[in-house]
Scaffold this motif. Structure first.
Motif, PDB file in Angstrom:
ATOM      1  N   LEU A  63     -13.091 -34.368   4.982  1.00 50.24           N
ATOM      2  CA  LEU A  63     -12.212 -34.534   3.708  1.00 50.24           C
ATOM      3  C   LEU A  63     -12.568 -35.576   2.857  1.00 50.24           C
ATOM      4  O   LEU A  63     -12.581 -35.784   1.688  1.00 50.24           O
ATOM      5  CB  LEU A  63     -10.706 -34.258   3.986  1.00 50.24           C
ATOM      6  CG  LEU A  63     -10.298 -33.114   4.710  1.00 50.24           C
ATOM      7  CD1 LEU A  63      -8.958 -33.002   5.233  1.00 50.24           C
ATOM      8  CD2 LEU A  63     -10.694 -31.770   3.807  1.00 50.24           C
ATOM      9  N   ILE A  64     -12.634 -36.899   3.343  1.00 48.09           N
ATOM     10  CA  ILE A  64     -12.978 -37.870   2.680  1.00 48.09           C
ATOM     11  C   ILE A  64     -14.359 -37.935   2.184  1.00 48.09           C
ATOM     12  O   ILE A  64     -14.457 -38.331   0.949  1.00 48.09           O
ATOM     13  CB  ILE A  64     -12.618 -39.369   3.552  1.00 48.09           C
ATOM     14  CG1 ILE A  64     -11.134 -39.606   3.989  1.00 48.09           C
ATOM     15  CG2 ILE A  64     -13.122 -40.538   2.903  1.00 48.09           C
ATOM     16  CD1 ILE A  64     -11.088 -40.512   5.266  1.00 48.09           C
ATOM     17  N   LEU A  65     -15.279 -37.767   2.820  1.00 44.09           N
ATOM     18  CA  LEU A  65     -16.674 -37.375   2.308  1.00 44.09           C
ATOM     19  C   LEU A  65     -16.613 -36.388   1.190  1.00 44.09           C
ATOM     20  O   LEU A  65     -17.340 -36.678   0.247  1.00 44.09           O
ATOM     21  CB  LEU A  65     -17.626 -37.029   3.423  1.00 44.09           C
ATOM     22  CG  LEU A  65     -18.919 -36.788   2.974  1.00 44.09           C
ATOM     23  CD1 LEU A  65     -19.710 -37.898   2.362  1.00 44.09           C
ATOM     24  CD2 LEU A  65     -19.906 -36.337   4.230  1.00 44.09           C
TER      25      LEU A  65
ATOM     26  N   GLY B  38      -2.521 -32.100   4.914  1.00 45.98           N
ATOM     27  CA  GLY B  38      -1.849 -33.501   4.245  1.00 45.98           C
ATOM     28  C   GLY B  38      -2.930 -34.382   3.691  1.00 45.98           C
ATOM     29  O   GLY B  38      -2.694 -34.887   2.440  1.00 45.98           O
ATOM     30  N   LEU B  39      -4.061 -34.511   4.517  1.00 46.98           N
ATOM     31  CA  LEU B  39      -5.191 -35.429   3.970  1.00 46.98           C
ATOM     32  C   LEU B  39      -5.677 -34.748   2.701  1.00 46.98           C
ATOM     33  O   LEU B  39      -6.062 -35.552   1.893  1.00 46.98           O
ATOM     34  CB  LEU B  39      -6.173 -35.617   4.949  1.00 46.98           C
ATOM     35  CG  LEU B  39      -7.124 -36.753   4.691  1.00 46.98           C
ATOM     36  CD1 LEU B  39      -6.383 -38.133   4.363  1.00 46.98           C
ATOM     37  CD2 LEU B  39      -8.210 -37.034   5.927  1.00 46.98           C
ATOM     38  N   GLY B  40      -6.072 -33.448   2.533  1.00 49.59           N
ATOM     39  CA  GLY B  40      -6.697 -32.732   1.667  1.00 49.59           C
ATOM     40  C   GLY B  40      -6.058 -32.699   0.444  1.00 49.59           C
ATOM     41  O   GLY B  40      -6.719 -33.010  -0.594  1.00 49.59           O
ATOM     42  N   LEU B  41      -4.449 -32.594   0.543  1.00 46.48           N
ATOM     43  CA  LEU B  41      -3.564 -32.838  -0.799  1.00 46.48           C
ATOM     44  C   LEU B  41      -3.545 -34.426  -1.251  1.00 46.48           C
ATOM     45  O   LEU B  41      -3.796 -34.562  -2.512  1.00 46.48           O
ATOM     46  CB  LEU B  41      -2.249 -32.084  -0.453  1.00 46.48           C
ATOM     47  CG  LEU B  41      -2.485 -30.679  -0.264  1.00 46.48           C
ATOM     48  CD1 LEU B  41      -1.017 -30.506   0.105  1.00 46.48           C
ATOM     49  CD2 LEU B  41      -2.641 -29.998  -1.264  1.00 46.48           C
ATOM     50  N   ALA B  42      -3.627 -35.162  -0.126  1.00 48.40           N
ATOM     51  CA  ALA B  42      -3.203 -36.555  -0.744  1.00 48.40           C
ATOM     52  C   ALA B  42      -4.565 -37.092  -1.163  1.00 48.40           C
ATOM     53  O   ALA B  42      -4.554 -38.054  -2.053  1.00 48.40           O
ATOM     54  CB  ALA B  42      -3.008 -37.334   0.797  1.00 48.40           C
ATOM     55  N   THR B  43      -5.745 -36.766  -0.821  1.00 44.80           N
ATOM     56  CA  THR B  43      -6.941 -37.434  -1.427  1.00 44.80           C
ATOM     57  C   THR B  43      -7.487 -36.722  -2.281  1.00 44.80           C
ATOM     58  O   THR B  43      -8.399 -37.005  -3.304  1.00 44.80           O
ATOM     59  CB  THR B  43      -8.192 -37.458  -0.136  1.00 44.80           C
ATOM     60  OG1 THR B  43      -8.323 -36.257   0.151  1.00 44.80           O
ATOM     61  CG2 THR B  43      -7.670 -38.235   1.069  1.00 44.80           C
ATOM     62  N   GLY B  44      -6.902 -35.599  -2.728  1.00 47.02           N
ATOM     63  CA  GLY B  44      -7.354 -34.830  -3.691  1.00 47.02           C
ATOM     64  C   GLY B  44      -8.539 -33.941  -3.430  1.00 47.02           C
ATOM     65  O   GLY B  44      -9.450 -33.498  -4.577  1.00 47.02           O
ATOM     66  N   ALA B  45      -8.901 -33.756  -2.292  1.00 44.13           N
ATOM     67  CA  ALA B  45     -10.448 -33.230  -1.780  1.00 44.13           C
ATOM     68  C   ALA B  45     -10.200 -31.761  -2.232  1.00 44.13           C
ATOM     69  O   ALA B  45     -11.056 -31.027  -2.377  1.00 44.13           O
ATOM     70  CB  ALA B  45     -10.571 -33.417  -0.293  1.00 44.13           C
ATOM     71  N   PHE B  46      -9.008 -31.206  -2.044  1.00 45.80           N
ATOM     72  CA  PHE B  46      -8.553 -29.893  -2.370  1.00 45.80           C
ATOM     73  C   PHE B  46      -7.660 -29.782  -3.685  1.00 45.80           C
ATOM     74  O   PHE B  46      -6.760 -30.427  -3.869  1.00 45.80           O
ATOM     75  CB  PHE B  46      -7.943 -29.226  -1.354  1.00 45.80           C
ATOM     76  CG  PHE B  46      -8.635 -28.725   0.024  1.00 45.80           C
ATOM     77  CD1 PHE B  46      -9.735 -28.099  -0.283  1.00 45.80           C
ATOM     78  CD2 PHE B  46      -8.387 -29.328   1.086  1.00 45.80           C
ATOM     79  CE1 PHE B  46     -10.515 -27.677   0.849  1.00 45.80           C
ATOM     80  CE2 PHE B  46      -8.903 -28.663   2.279  1.00 45.80           C
ATOM     81  CZ  PHE B  46     -10.122 -28.181   2.273  1.00 45.80           C
TER      82      PHE B  46
END
Length: 405
Positions: A50-52, A254-262
């Motif tokens: 997700l970060i990548l 959670g991480l997908g929404l927090a980072t904006g990856a999704f």
């Protein structure tokens, strides 16, 4: 070879026996290093992916172009040329001396010097493919404007007319702006289901074979019935896998929404995650009982592949078909039909749900058929397990295990 079988009443109630075995499996496997390590590895993989993906989205095809005061009038033409070439550019106005230094230091990808009518491009070594296309479009636009000016026309009006000219488009189907991310979400969901089924499903077969080879099963069957032992083992390992799936879903959403990856709305992501968990539970029940029955047919881990591989292929084949078929043609007839077939549903239906192409009636039909198959498999696998789990020595033939005691 011993032909001993067991069908005694057991000392515990039906629910009590299943609960006892399930608790035993939970207590053993949740504390196992293999569970902790595998969970941590997959969580790290999800986070890294997700970060990548977020980094790639934020930095894709973006270039920084410097303009001197003499070429600053080209800011709008350069931006429009970049858009025409499918590139993202960041325009900065600098002095020529400072701009050349920034190009040499790598802070600018290119610098336009000279005049607005006859610009020159300064680069450190070579132009990227994206900037090459951008400046090619810019050169064409300038040459076109010069020809119009020589003919006595107004280049700015011609450019404005060209930029706004377009043919009307009539769409037969609506466009989903989240289509690509929906595909990624669906593939991730199916990959996690596949990995969990492979890891925890094979753990069921390995556990049955281990208990049989060590003769622990004989001690356990002094207290519970065979079907209780099988059901408790499947239920306990299913809960272990469910814990993993909930962790993966929580971290991913959670991480997908927090980072904006999704960029997909939170409701769609949450719904896809919940459906993935539902289909994992159904899929695990479907395959685990078959693996438990397969494990009961042999007495040594060395013989496991012969009986486990056919069941594993029932997981692998639908997964491979789903990964190759659904993203290419989400609403195709082949995908729709296969998603209704119980052995294919746990792998294909979650992806179609994530893509938003599964009709409510299709989901309902696949659920009913899959649950019906699970009920039939529980009865069939229970018979095989009961008739084979206490037979030691050579491998028990499936036909013999299906015969009544």
């Amino acid at each position: 070879m011993s032909n001993a079988q067991y069908d005694g009443p057991g000392a515990l109630s039906a629910i009590g026996g299943v609960r006892l075995i399930a608790r035993r499996e939970l207590a053993t496997r949740l504390r196992a290093k293999s569970f902790l390590i595998s969970t941590a590895i997959i969580v790290v993989f999800i986070c890294g992916y997700l970060i990548l993906m977020n980094f790639i989205q934020n930095s894709s095809s973006s270039s920084t172009i410097g303009l001197t005061h003499q070429t600053s009038a080209l800011a709008t033409p350069v931006t429009s040329a970049a858009e025409a070439a499918g590139q993202k550019v960041d325009i900065r106005t600098v002095s020529e001396q400072a701009g050349r230094k920034q190009v040499a230091d790598g802070k600018l990808d290119a610098l336009l010097v000279g005049t607005a009518d006859a610009p020159k491009v300064v680069v450190k070594k070579t132009l990227s493919a994206g900037l090459t296309s951008t400046f090619h479009v810019l050169a064409q636009q300038q040459a076109f404007s010069q020809q119009i000016d020589q003919l006595g026309g107004d280049p700015s009006k011609v450019q404005q007319a060209m930029s706004t000219a377009q043919l009307p488009v009539q769409r037969l189907q609506s466009v989903d702006k989240y289509q690509v991310q929906r595909i990624v979400l669906g593939v991730i969901a199916v990959v996690l289901i596949y990995m969990s089924l492979m890891i925890n499903g094979q753990a069921v077969a390995a556990g049955v074979i281990e208990e049989k080879s060590s003769r622990v099963v004989e001690l356990l069957l002094a207290t519970v019935r065979p079907w209780q032992l099988m059901a408790g083992k499947v239920l306990g390992i299913a809960v272990v896998g469910l814990v993993q799936m909930v962790i993966f879903a929580a971290v991913g959403v959670g991480l997908g929404l927090a980072t904006g990856a999704f960029a997909i709305p939170a409701g769609l992501i949450t719904g896809a995650a919940l459906w993935a968990i539902v289909w994992y539970v159904i899929g695990f029940a479907m395959y685990a009982v078959m693996l438990a029955a397969a494990g009961a047919l042999v007495s040594r881990q060395e013989d496991a592949n012969a009986v486990v591989t056919p069941v594993i292929m029932l997981i692998v084949v639908p997964a491979v078909i789903g990964w190759s078929l659904i993203p290419a043609n989400p609403d195709g007839m082949a995908g729709r039909v296969l998603s209704l077939i119980p052995l294919f549903s746990p792998m294909i239906m979650p992806m179609r749900i994530s893509l938003g192409v599964a009709a409510p009636w299709e989901i309902a039909v696949s659920l009913v058929l899959s649950v019906a198959l699970v009920v039939a498999l529980v009865a069939l696998a229970g018979r095989v397990y009961r008739n084979a789990v206490l037979r030691t020595g050579a491998r028990v033939r499936l036909v013999d295990a299906l015969r009544a005691a």
